[in-house]
Design a protein around this motif. Sequence first.
Motif, PDB file in Angstrom:
ATOM      1  N   ALA A 213      44.997   9.114  -2.290  1.00 56.94           N
ATOM      2  CA  ALA A 213      45.581   7.572  -2.365  1.00 56.94           C
ATOM      3  C   ALA A 213      46.680   7.288  -1.495  1.00 56.94           C
ATOM      4  CB  ALA A 213      45.941   7.240  -3.881  1.00 56.94           C
ATOM      5  N   LEU A 214      47.685   8.557  -1.634  1.00 61.79           N
ATOM      6  CA  LEU A 214      48.945   8.421  -0.708  1.00 61.79           C
ATOM      7  C   LEU A 214      48.586   8.411   0.805  1.00 61.79           C
ATOM      8  CD1 LEU A 214      51.100  10.804  -2.517  1.00 61.79           C
ATOM      9  CD2 LEU A 214      51.543   8.522  -2.499  1.00 61.79           C
ATOM     10  N   THR A 215      47.501   8.848   1.095  1.00 54.34           N
ATOM     11  CA  THR A 215      46.929   8.967   2.469  1.00 54.34           C
ATOM     12  C   THR A 215      46.540   7.607   3.015  1.00 54.34           C
ATOM     13  OG1 THR A 215      46.521  11.384   2.443  1.00 54.34           O
ATOM     14  CG2 THR A 215      45.508   9.927   4.188  1.00 54.34           C
ATOM     15  N   GLU A 216      45.696   7.173   2.117  1.00 57.33           N
ATOM     16  CA  GLU A 216      45.290   5.392   2.387  1.00 57.33           C
ATOM     17  C   GLU A 216      46.618   4.724   2.411  1.00 57.33           C
ATOM     18  OE1 GLU A 216      42.424   2.162   0.053  1.00 57.33           O
ATOM     19  OE2 GLU A 216      42.279   4.501  -0.382  1.00 57.33           O
ATOM     20  N   GLN A 217      47.381   4.781   1.773  1.00 58.16           N
ATOM     21  CA  GLN A 217      48.458   3.830   1.785  1.00 58.16           C
ATOM     22  C   GLN A 217      49.378   4.195   3.107  1.00 58.16           C
ATOM     23  OE1 GLN A 217      49.833   4.919  -2.323  1.00 58.16           O
ATOM     24  NE2 GLN A 217      47.890   3.734  -2.979  1.00 58.16           N
ATOM     25  N   ILE A 218      49.432   5.401   3.281  1.00 55.24           N
ATOM     26  CA  ILE A 218      50.418   5.823   4.433  1.00 55.24           C
ATOM     27  C   ILE A 218      49.454   5.111   5.681  1.00 55.24           C
ATOM     28  CG2 ILE A 218      51.165   7.809   6.084  1.00 55.24           C
ATOM     29  CD1 ILE A 218      51.627   9.104   3.463  1.00 55.24           C
ATOM     30  N   GLU A 219      48.293   5.276   5.882  1.00 55.94           N
ATOM     31  CA  GLU A 219      47.442   4.792   6.991  1.00 55.94           C
ATOM     32  C   GLU A 219      47.556   3.122   7.187  1.00 55.94           C
ATOM     33  OE1 GLU A 219      43.859   6.558   6.455  1.00 55.94           O
ATOM     34  OE2 GLU A 219      44.297   8.600   7.461  1.00 55.94           O
ATOM     35  N   ALA A 220      47.564   2.651   5.794  1.00 55.17           N
ATOM     36  CA  ALA A 220      47.565   1.261   6.011  1.00 55.17           C
ATOM     37  C   ALA A 220      49.111   0.557   5.727  1.00 55.17           C
ATOM     38  CB  ALA A 220      46.908   0.852   4.395  1.00 55.17           C
ATOM     39  N   LYS A 221      49.977   1.508   5.758  1.00 54.52           N
ATOM     40  CA  LYS A 221      51.588   1.288   5.884  1.00 54.52           C
ATOM     41  C   LYS A 221      51.918   0.058   4.693  1.00 54.52           C
ATOM     42  CE  LYS A 221      52.009   2.388  10.936  1.00 54.52           C
ATOM     43  NZ  LYS A 221      52.354   1.816  12.029  1.00 54.52           N
ATOM     44  N   ASP A 222      51.417   0.353   3.486  1.00 56.06           N
ATOM     45  CA  ASP A 222      51.465  -0.455   2.487  1.00 56.06           C
ATOM     46  C   ASP A 222      52.532   0.071   1.647  1.00 56.06           C
ATOM     47  OD1 ASP A 222      51.258  -2.115   0.064  1.00 56.06           O
ATOM     48  OD2 ASP A 222      49.167  -2.380   0.489  1.00 56.06           O
ATOM     49  N   ALA A 223      53.768  -0.215   1.685  1.00 56.86           N
ATOM     50  CA  ALA A 223      54.777   0.298   0.940  1.00 56.86           C
ATOM     51  C   ALA A 223      54.989  -0.019  -0.617  1.00 56.86           C
ATOM     52  CB  ALA A 223      56.261  -0.309   1.528  1.00 56.86           C
TER      53      ALA A 223
ATOM     54  N   ALA B 225      56.562  12.873   5.397  1.00 58.17           N
ATOM     55  CA  ALA B 225      57.924  12.366   5.285  1.00 58.17           C
ATOM     56  C   ALA B 225      58.137  11.152   6.323  1.00 58.17           C
ATOM     57  CB  ALA B 225      58.981  13.391   5.029  1.00 58.17           C
ATOM     58  N   GLU B 226      58.114  11.727   7.944  1.00 53.93           N
ATOM     59  CA  GLU B 226      58.490  10.889   8.693  1.00 53.93           C
ATOM     60  C   GLU B 226      57.516   9.560   8.842  1.00 53.93           C
ATOM     61  OE1 GLU B 226      61.073  11.243  10.834  1.00 53.93           O
ATOM     62  OE2 GLU B 226      61.516  12.920   9.519  1.00 53.93           O
ATOM     63  N   GLN B 227      56.200   9.902   8.573  1.00 57.54           N
ATOM     64  CA  GLN B 227      55.380   8.665   8.837  1.00 57.54           C
ATOM     65  C   GLN B 227      55.821   7.436   7.578  1.00 57.54           C
ATOM     66  OE1 GLN B 227      51.838  11.507   8.528  1.00 57.54           O
ATOM     67  NE2 GLN B 227      50.969   9.440   9.364  1.00 57.54           N
ATOM     68  N   ILE B 228      56.142   8.111   6.421  1.00 60.68           N
ATOM     69  CA  ILE B 228      56.618   7.087   5.354  1.00 60.68           C
ATOM     70  C   ILE B 228      57.875   6.368   5.680  1.00 60.68           C
ATOM     71  CG2 ILE B 228      57.175   7.063   2.844  1.00 60.68           C
ATOM     72  CD1 ILE B 228      55.224   9.652   2.233  1.00 60.68           C
ATOM     73  N   LYS B 229      58.891   7.335   6.031  1.00 58.23           N
ATOM     74  CA  LYS B 229      60.076   6.607   6.681  1.00 58.23           C
ATOM     75  C   LYS B 229      59.689   5.544   7.535  1.00 58.23           C
ATOM     76  CE  LYS B 229      64.640   8.302   7.549  1.00 58.23           C
ATOM     77  NZ  LYS B 229      65.431   9.305   7.828  1.00 58.23           N
ATOM     78  N   ALA B 230      58.836   5.654   8.408  1.00 51.66           N
ATOM     79  CA  ALA B 230      58.734   4.954   9.530  1.00 51.66           C
ATOM     80  C   ALA B 230      58.356   3.685   9.043  1.00 51.66           C
ATOM     81  CB  ALA B 230      57.776   5.384  10.505  1.00 51.66           C
ATOM     82  N   PHE B 231      57.596   3.402   8.101  1.00 52.53           N
ATOM     83  CA  PHE B 231      57.237   2.006   7.623  1.00 52.53           C
ATOM     84  C   PHE B 231      57.699   1.580   6.386  1.00 52.53           C
ATOM     85  CE2 PHE B 231      53.912   4.674   5.361  1.00 52.53           C
ATOM     86  CZ  PHE B 231      53.960   3.930   4.058  1.00 52.53           C
TER      87      PHE B 231
END
Length: 208
Positions: free
Chosen positions: A50-60, A100-106
Amino acid sequence: MKKGLIAVVACLAMGFASCGNKTQASAEAADSTVVAEQNVDEAVTAITAALTEQIEAKDANKLQATLATVQEQVKEFITKNPEQAKEYVTKVQEFLKSNAEQIKAFAGDNAAVAAAVETLTVTPAETFVNGLASAVGGAQEAGQAAVDQTVDAANATVENAKKAGQDAIDNTKKAAEDAANAAKEDAKKKANDAIDEGANKLKKGLGL
């Protein structure tokens, strides 16, 4: 788990019937451990997917909701086995650290997401689990206290109702006794008046 599996294999290879009971116990212990590990692994797989899907979709927003789910999942593991809770947190932490870096980016501007990620990645797994365990324990105690208060209130209501009922019975009984006594006194008075009146008539008849 390894010792249990070795015992099973050894007994099967040697064909000794005497190994039956010990083999069964070892197999059950091994199966129990496997099931526990699968539960943690399945939970981690589901949450990281689920986290991977949201990171890829950049859905905060959805990421924030999923991170909240992590905490609820940890609470569930705490009630079953705190060690499983620590294992689950550790694996989720590893995933978050690597992303962490990908999450921080969006989602860097989302304070709730930033705080959740920071908490999950910086706090040691044991500390995180112990903190939630204390919260769960406190909530359970508060819940039990509420139940106890409700029970006490119900008992008090029953006792008050019983007392009110007994008071009503006593009052009715007293009212009946008072009415009976009043009737007796009235009858006694009328009888005395009749006797006095009869005596007076008799005296008059005798010219007294």
